[in-house]
Design an enzyme around this catalytic site. Structure first.
Site, PDB file in Angstrom:
ATOM      1  N   ASP A 189      59.928 -19.707 -15.687  1.00 29.97           N
ATOM      2  CA  ASP A 189      60.525 -17.808 -14.995  1.00 29.97           C
ATOM      3  C   ASP A 189      60.460 -16.294 -15.792  1.00 29.97           C
ATOM      4  OD1 ASP A 189      60.867 -19.890 -12.598  1.00 29.97           O
ATOM      5  OD2 ASP A 189      63.121 -20.355 -13.841  1.00 29.97           O
ATOM      6  N   GLU A 222      60.040 -16.993  -2.833  1.00 33.69           N
ATOM      7  CA  GLU A 222      61.382 -16.626  -4.139  1.00 33.69           C
ATOM      8  C   GLU A 222      60.588 -15.615  -4.570  1.00 33.69           C
ATOM      9  OE1 GLU A 222      62.187 -20.567  -5.086  1.00 33.69           O
ATOM     10  OE2 GLU A 222      60.806 -21.128  -5.767  1.00 33.69           O
TER      11      GLU A 222
END
Length: 516
Positions: free
Chosen positions: A15, A179
């Protein structure tokens, strides 16, 4: 240097989010149940990254003390605004989204102890600043069935108060688990960058464009997926997604994203490393960005990107790591859920660890200190001080951990004859192993784990004496366990009042062979 190798951050660095301040880049990554929360690194060239101290080091910043495996710190975003860093993230263990503020002091960032909470029902938050206003985007749950959409609120940056919203910005292109949103502005257009398909084999990066920060955000035929390997099973990088777009000081655009490097073991594709951080050059084809040549590859050739190549260094550093404890504890070490307090001491160029009664099988903070496994083929060696280490009350050793019920390693216990018994300690789901593997005349000088695609070999060595054994790497892999958030951490583990004194720890990448 016209080529470089992905990942640029090797090991469990998922991420990624990057911000540039003048000519320096700062990257944050998720850390989940590991402490300190939110990994931070800096670079001048985007290829070689130096680990900085983790950001969340106090419970009032992020309370990880009751985090389950694969919970804790989810995706973080880092931004720089009016002289301050802002990191926004979600602690899934608390299910709280919050902002941490930092200020550059010399060459270090000082983070405020307090946090600003934002009451939004979701994860993967992002920050966008414009005209004195602050907007927070997030992956929002819009019903009790877990349906997701990208949502946005306008907030008071100082208090976290919601001033407008939440409003839905996009549902994605139809892939599951939309997301990882990021908003950016270019040439008067607003772009919404997201991830879809789940963080496994269907992962992909998609993008939408709108006339304002509130949208409406739409794509065009042929634009999406923007970047993915979901239909390229032959590629060495898989699960490509969750990205961030940014510029260097010359105005060149780049994309960072995550991916895995699966290893072939028989008919299985596994990874003990977890999700890592990649980097690609970006150009703009009219309205839309083009990521490299459209294919996520390990080797990136900048021959056709001369302006991007101007930033590259003359060499790319390896994943070698060495800590001799000469300057305290090196950045990059992690513990579980909290710090070790007085049970971790660095003095006289040595690391001293005191064993706690809590174990790896419990949701607490055992005396375990871990480094990310950075390559499928690597060794990690602990060099002990046998004279100062103490086994009289407990045990000590070298462990590999992926979650609370999947770990393995070599542990040492005091034998009745005054020597040392060497045990294989392992847990695979509900199966526990504590098996005597051999005996040494005393505490070993070195403990080593050698990782390959298929196996991990643990060794305890004292002079000419050596005890070794092998475990299957698949039992410590996130693909096999569906524990997709984390990768393997490896390092010293001490229990029940024992004392472990280390002179050094060295992690070395090894040449790869086909051992699958």
């Amino acid at each position: 240097m016209l080529t470089y190798q992905n990942p640029v951050r090797r090991g469990m660095y998922p991420d990624p989010s990057i911000v540039r301040v003048e000519d320096t880049f700062y990257m944050v990554n998720s850390t989940f149940e590991y402490y300190p929360g939110v990994a931070l690194a800096w670079s001048k060239d985007l290829i070689n990254w130096e680990e900085l101290p983790g950001i969340a080091t106090k419970p009032e910043q992020a309370d990880l003390r009751h985090s389950k495996s694969n919970e804790g710190i989810f995706a973080a975003t880092i931004r720089y605004h009016e002289g301050h860093f802002y990191v926004v993230t979600t602690n899934f263990a608390e299910f709280k989204t919050f902002i941490l503020k930092g200020t550059l002091v010399g060459d270090q960032i000082k983070w405020e102890d307090s946090r600003v909470e934002v009451d939004v029902p979701g994860i993967d938050p992002d920050l966008f600043f414009e005209d004195g206003r602050t907007y927070l985007q997030f992956t929002g749950y819009i019903d009790d069935k877990g349906t997701k959409a990208i949502r946005q609120v306008e907030i008071n940056l100082s208090t976290g108060e919601i001033l407008d919203g939440p409003k839905i910005l996009a549902y994605g292109t139809g892939g599951r688990d939309v997301e990882g949103p990021h908003i950016l502005k270019k040439d008067g257009n607003y772009y919404l960058l997201v991830a879809e398909g789940g963080t496994g084999q269907g992962h992909m990066i998609t993008i939408f464009k709108g006339p304002s920060v509130w949208g409406p955000f739409e794509d065009e035929p042929g634009v999406n997926p923007l970047f993915t390997n979901r239909d390229r099973a032959e590629m060495s990088l898989q699960n490509v997604g969750h990205s961030d777009l940014f510029t260097d000081a010359r105005g060149n655009w780049w994309l960072t994203c995550l991916a895995t490097r699966p290893a072939a073991v028989g008919f299985s594709q596994i990874t003990n490393i977890g999700r890592e951080s990649l980097l690609y050059p970006v150009t703009w084809d009219g309205t839309w960005p083009k990521i490299y040549n459209g294919r996520p590859e390990e080797t990136v050739d900048l021959s056709n990107y001369p302006k991007h190549a101007e930033l590259l260094p003359t060499h790319q550093e390896s994943s070698h790591f060495e800590d001799n404890f000469e300057k305290g504890l090196a950045n990059g070490w992690l513990t579980l859920r909290d710090g070790l307090g007085d049970d971790l001491i660095v003095a006289n160029n040595q690391l001293v660890l005191h064993g706690r009664t809590i174990s790896l099988a419990e949701l607490g903070t055992p005396t375990f200190l871990g480094l990310r496994q950075a390559e499928h083929h690597e060794s990690l060696t602990l060099t002990l001080d046998p004279d100062q280490s103490d086994l009289s009350t407990g045990s000590l050793g070298l462990m590999t951990v992926i979650n609370v019920d999947h770990y393995a390693g070599v542990m040492l216990e005091q034998a009745n004859d005054g020597g040392v018994d060497v045990y294989r300690d392992q847990q695979v789901a509900d199966i526990k192993v504590h098996r005597l593997m051999g005996h040494l005349a005393g505490l070993p000088r070195t403990l080593t784990v050698t990782s390959t695609n298929a196996t991990k070999v643990y060794e305890a060595v004292l002079g000419e004496q050596k005890v070794s054994f092998e475990v299957a790497a698949i039992n410590l892999s996130n693909e096999a366990l569906a524990a997709l958030n984390t990768g393997d951490l490896q390092g010293p583990y001490v229990t029940n009042g024992a004392t472990m004194v280390l002179d050094s720890v060295v992690r070395n990448p090894l040449g790869e062979e086909n051992d699958g």
